[in-house]
Design a protein around this motif. Structure first.
Motif, PDB file in Angstrom:
ATOM      1  N   ILE A 297       0.708  -1.086  -0.013  1.00  0.00           N
ATOM      2  CA  ILE A 297      -0.122  -0.032  -0.145  1.00  0.00           C
ATOM      3  C   ILE A 297       0.843   1.365   0.124  1.00  0.00           C
ATOM      4  N   ALA A 298       1.990   1.197  -0.110  1.00  0.00           N
ATOM      5  CA  ALA A 298       3.082   2.289   0.220  1.00  0.00           C
ATOM      6  C   ALA A 298       2.769   3.127  -1.065  1.00  0.00           C
ATOM      7  N   GLU A 299       2.715   2.654  -2.068  1.00  0.00           N
ATOM      8  CA  GLU A 299       2.737   3.479  -3.594  1.00  0.00           C
ATOM      9  C   GLU A 299       1.453   4.327  -3.417  1.00  0.00           C
ATOM     10  N   GLU A 300       0.292   3.534  -3.099  1.00  0.00           N
ATOM     11  CA  GLU A 300      -0.738   4.390  -3.045  1.00  0.00           C
ATOM     12  C   GLU A 300      -0.841   5.523  -2.170  1.00  0.00           C
ATOM     13  N   LEU A 301      -0.333   5.364  -0.888  1.00  0.00           N
ATOM     14  CA  LEU A 301      -0.038   6.384   0.110  1.00  0.00           C
ATOM     15  C   LEU A 301       0.818   7.453  -0.560  1.00  0.00           C
ATOM     16  N   ARG A 302       1.808   7.046  -1.189  1.00  0.00           N
ATOM     17  CA  ARG A 302       2.623   8.163  -1.833  1.00  0.00           C
ATOM     18  C   ARG A 302       1.797   9.396  -2.637  1.00  0.00           C
ATOM     19  N   THR A 303       0.974   8.468  -3.564  1.00  0.00           N
ATOM     20  CA  THR A 303       0.222   9.323  -4.496  1.00  0.00           C
ATOM     21  C   THR A 303      -0.883  10.277  -3.802  1.00  0.00           C
ATOM     22  N   ARG A 304      -1.134  10.121  -2.438  1.00  0.00           N
ATOM     23  CA  ARG A 304      -2.092  10.661  -1.777  1.00  0.00           C
ATOM     24  C   ARG A 304      -1.853  11.652  -0.989  1.00  0.00           C
ATOM     25  N   GLY A 305      -0.381  11.680  -0.893  1.00  0.00           N
ATOM     26  CA  GLY A 305       0.195  12.520   0.253  1.00  0.00           C
ATOM     27  C   GLY A 305       1.202  13.523  -0.154  1.00  0.00           C
ATOM     28  N   VAL A 306       1.593  14.138   0.775  1.00  0.00           N
ATOM     29  CA  VAL A 306       2.718  15.346   0.379  1.00  0.00           C
ATOM     30  C   VAL A 306       4.162  14.799   0.932  1.00  0.00           C
ATOM     31  N   LEU A 307       5.127  14.899   0.280  1.00  0.00           N
ATOM     32  CA  LEU A 307       6.351  14.448   0.327  1.00  0.00           C
ATOM     33  C   LEU A 307       7.256  15.847   1.219  1.00  0.00           C
ATOM     34  N   ILE A 308       7.400  15.444   2.251  1.00  0.00           N
ATOM     35  CA  ILE A 308       8.114  16.710   3.050  1.00  0.00           C
ATOM     36  C   ILE A 308       9.463  16.360   3.222  1.00  0.00           C
ATOM     37  N   ARG A 309      10.526  17.221   2.594  1.00  0.00           N
ATOM     38  CA  ARG A 309      11.748  16.856   2.090  1.00  0.00           C
ATOM     39  C   ARG A 309      12.752  18.044   3.108  1.00  0.00           C
ATOM     40  N   ASP A 310      12.125  19.073   3.607  1.00  0.00           N
ATOM     41  CA  ASP A 310      12.865  19.935   4.486  1.00  0.00           C
ATOM     42  C   ASP A 310      12.089  20.284   5.524  1.00  0.00           C
TER      43      ASP A 310
ATOM     44  N   ALA B  23      11.279  34.413  15.840  1.00  0.00           N
ATOM     45  CA  ALA B  23      11.281  35.905  16.023  1.00  0.00           C
ATOM     46  C   ALA B  23      11.400  36.677  14.563  1.00  0.00           C
ATOM     47  N   GLY B  24      10.946  35.668  13.611  1.00  0.00           N
ATOM     48  CA  GLY B  24      11.070  36.186  12.221  1.00  0.00           C
ATOM     49  C   GLY B  24      12.197  35.840  11.373  1.00  0.00           C
ATOM     50  N   ARG B  25      13.224  35.270  12.074  1.00  0.00           N
ATOM     51  CA  ARG B  25      14.437  35.077  11.684  1.00  0.00           C
ATOM     52  C   ARG B  25      14.741  33.459  11.329  1.00  0.00           C
ATOM     53  N   HIS B  26      15.372  33.202  10.271  1.00  0.00           N
ATOM     54  CA  HIS B  26      15.889  31.750   9.806  1.00  0.00           C
ATOM     55  C   HIS B  26      16.703  31.202  10.920  1.00  0.00           C
ATOM     56  N   VAL B  27      16.625  30.049  11.495  1.00  0.00           N
ATOM     57  CA  VAL B  27      17.371  29.473  12.456  1.00  0.00           C
ATOM     58  C   VAL B  27      18.287  28.337  11.836  1.00  0.00           C
ATOM     59  N   GLY B  28      17.668  27.580  10.975  1.00  0.00           N
ATOM     60  CA  GLY B  28      18.314  26.520  10.195  1.00  0.00           C
ATOM     61  C   GLY B  28      17.368  25.547   9.463  1.00  0.00           C
ATOM     62  N   THR B  29      17.961  24.968   8.319  1.00  0.00           N
ATOM     63  CA  THR B  29      17.074  23.981   7.743  1.00  0.00           C
ATOM     64  C   THR B  29      17.403  22.640   8.036  1.00  0.00           C
ATOM     65  N   ILE B  30      16.695  21.807   8.094  1.00  0.00           N
ATOM     66  CA  ILE B  30      17.150  20.281   8.541  1.00  0.00           C
ATOM     67  C   ILE B  30      16.547  19.489   6.895  1.00  0.00           C
TER      68      ILE B  30
ATOM     69  N   ASP C  75      -3.924  26.681   3.507  1.00  0.00           N
ATOM     70  CA  ASP C  75      -2.305  27.219   3.474  1.00  0.00           C
ATOM     71  C   ASP C  75      -2.360  28.600   2.596  1.00  0.00           C
ATOM     72  N   GLY C  76      -2.289  29.714   3.346  1.00  0.00           N
ATOM     73  CA  GLY C  76      -1.940  30.810   2.876  1.00  0.00           C
ATOM     74  C   GLY C  76      -0.310  31.323   2.957  1.00  0.00           C
ATOM     75  N   THR C  77       0.533  30.464   3.248  1.00  0.00           N
ATOM     76  CA  THR C  77       1.962  30.793   3.486  1.00  0.00           C
ATOM     77  C   THR C  77       2.476  30.381   1.980  1.00  0.00           C
ATOM     78  N   GLU C  78       3.820  30.673   2.218  1.00  0.00           N
ATOM     79  CA  GLU C  78       4.729  30.261   1.018  1.00  0.00           C
ATOM     80  C   GLU C  78       5.633  29.225   1.295  1.00  0.00           C
ATOM     81  N   ASP C  79       5.264  28.428   2.073  1.00  0.00           N
ATOM     82  CA  ASP C  79       6.194  27.383   2.760  1.00  0.00           C
ATOM     83  C   ASP C  79       6.275  26.185   1.831  1.00  0.00           C
ATOM     84  N   GLY C  80       5.300  26.180   0.960  1.00  0.00           N
ATOM     85  CA  GLY C  80       5.060  24.826  -0.008  1.00  0.00           C
ATOM     86  C   GLY C  80       5.036  23.469   0.808  1.00  0.00           C
ATOM     87  N   ASP C  81       6.026  22.596   0.421  1.00  0.00           N
ATOM     88  CA  ASP C  81       6.039  21.360   0.928  1.00  0.00           C
ATOM     89  C   ASP C  81       7.036  21.262   2.389  1.00  0.00           C
ATOM     90  N   ASP C  82       7.254  22.237   2.879  1.00  0.00           N
ATOM     91  CA  ASP C  82       8.286  22.240   3.820  1.00  0.00           C
ATOM     92  C   ASP C  82       7.561  22.390   5.116  1.00  0.00           C
TER      93      ASP C  82
END
Length: 378
Positions: A58-71, A77-84, A188-195
């Protein structure tokens, strides 16, 4: 006489039953709810669990129905700390898959219905389950009638407050944490995409995760339990801490929860075996609980098949299952504790100092990889 009765029709119980049926065993799922819940609490599927789900097809069907979070992005306080970045992960699954629990259950139940009709029995409440040595006798209530079912084994997948676990005499002491959360799903009204985004703020953490259909889940730590969360209050908290404006009128789910954990002293008692939250409840922060349950199932089902189908003596294998899965659950509980500690309020100067240390650590390649693996249960 069934081979296995699985009590609980959530994602862990359904997948356990699918693996049992695919192994050639006569298994049924007893679920007290007449209909599937549309409420999606669990959303994250980590790489080890995704590989485990591939065993059931069932993994493949789940992938097609979901969002891949890569980051995963950390801000404060409005500043970027880091990205994993999860690009450093081993294997092919260099992401966390975000799928609403309701979708996951729909896929699992449909697969069972298509391949093994009649496996899932809804509207069936288990009244009692008694081990008679060579079989288990289970009394259930369905449509106002009490019915006796018998099986060679019972798998308890009936959640953290498992009546099957309690009936088997297995202790599972609970531990409460000083952490409460409110969460909701909004357009989702942000510009964060899939993050995924973590806001490390002085008032407490705010977490944000993408979901299919242009939806974003927001999780906010609060200081005390919230009995009746509202979209207006939640979006006000988000705005005050992060500066992000979320449209309260677009909410599709609201929930509030306190955090506790428990770890059963045994996972196996006679002809009763525990999986998922019945065996180990961990904090939802970090999204490990459902994944742990699927990993239980993949480890357990071959042992059950060897015993019930092939007649093997599996006592030693069951003991190893219990030892291994308890250790993994204890590790997950420690990780969840650290995740919650990271999200607790801190005074401004301490928050800035800690975030500076976090930023420096994230820039170190070895630490970066270790954190990415820890966040994805690897």
């Amino acid at each position: 006489m069934h081979d296995v009765i699985v009590v609980g029709g959530g994602p862990v119980g359904l997948y356990t039953a699918l693996l049992l049926r695919q192994a050639g065993l006569d298994a049924v799922v007893l679920e007290r709810r007449a209909d599937r819940s549309s409420h999606s609490r669990a959303i994250g599927i980590h790489p080890p669990a995704l590989r485990a789900l591939a065993a059931g097809g069932i993994a493949e069907e789940l992938r097609t129905r979901g969002v891949l979070i890569r980051d995963g992005v950390a801000r404060s306080a409005g500043r970027h700390v880091g990205t994993i970045s999860f690009s450093t992960l081993p294997g092919e699954e260099k992401y966390v898959l975000a799928v609403p629990q309701a979708v996951t259950e729909e896929i699992l139940e449909r697969r069972l219905q298509e391949e093994f009709p009649g496996t899932v029995r809804r509207g069936v409440a288990v009244l009692s389950s008694r081990d008679h040595g060579d079989h288990v006798r289970t009394v259930v209530r369905s449509q106002g009638e009490d019915i006796v079912l018998e099986a060679r084994l019972v798998v308890a997948a009936d959640g953290a407050r498992s009546s099957i676990r309690d009936g088997a005499g297995i202790r599972a002491p609970s531990r409460r944490y000083p952490d409460c959360y409110v969460m909701g799903d909004f357009l989702d009204g942000t510009e964060d995409g899939d993050d995924a985004v973590l806001y490390l703020e002085t008032g407490g953490i705010v977490e944000s995760f993408p979901l299919p259909g242009g939806i974003r889940r927001w999780v906010v730590r609060v200081g005390c339990p919230v009995e009746r969360p509202t979209a207006e209050n939640l979006t006000a908290l988000i705005r005050d801490r992060t500066g992000v404006a979320v449209d309260a009128t677009t909410h599709s789910m609201l929930s509030a929860f306190e955090v506790q954990s428990r770890l059963a002293e045994r996972f196996v008692a006679g002809r009763t075996v525990l999986v998922g939250d019945a065996a180990h409840e961990v904090s939802p922060i970090g999204g490990q609980g459902m994944n742990l349950g699927w990993l239980d199932a993949v480890r357990l089902v071959p042992i059950i098949a060897a015993s019930l189908r092939d007649g093997d003596d599996v006592g030693a294998r069951l003991a190893e299952y219990e030892k291994e899965r308890r250790a993994q659950a204890a590790l997950a509980r420690r990780k969840a504790h650290l995740n919650m500690a990271l999200g607790r309020p801190l005074p401004g100067p301490l928050m800035r100092s800690r975030n500076a240390v976090l930023a420096a650590l994230i820039r170190n390649d070895a630490v970066h990889t270790a954190v990415a693996r820890a966040f994805t249960m690897q």
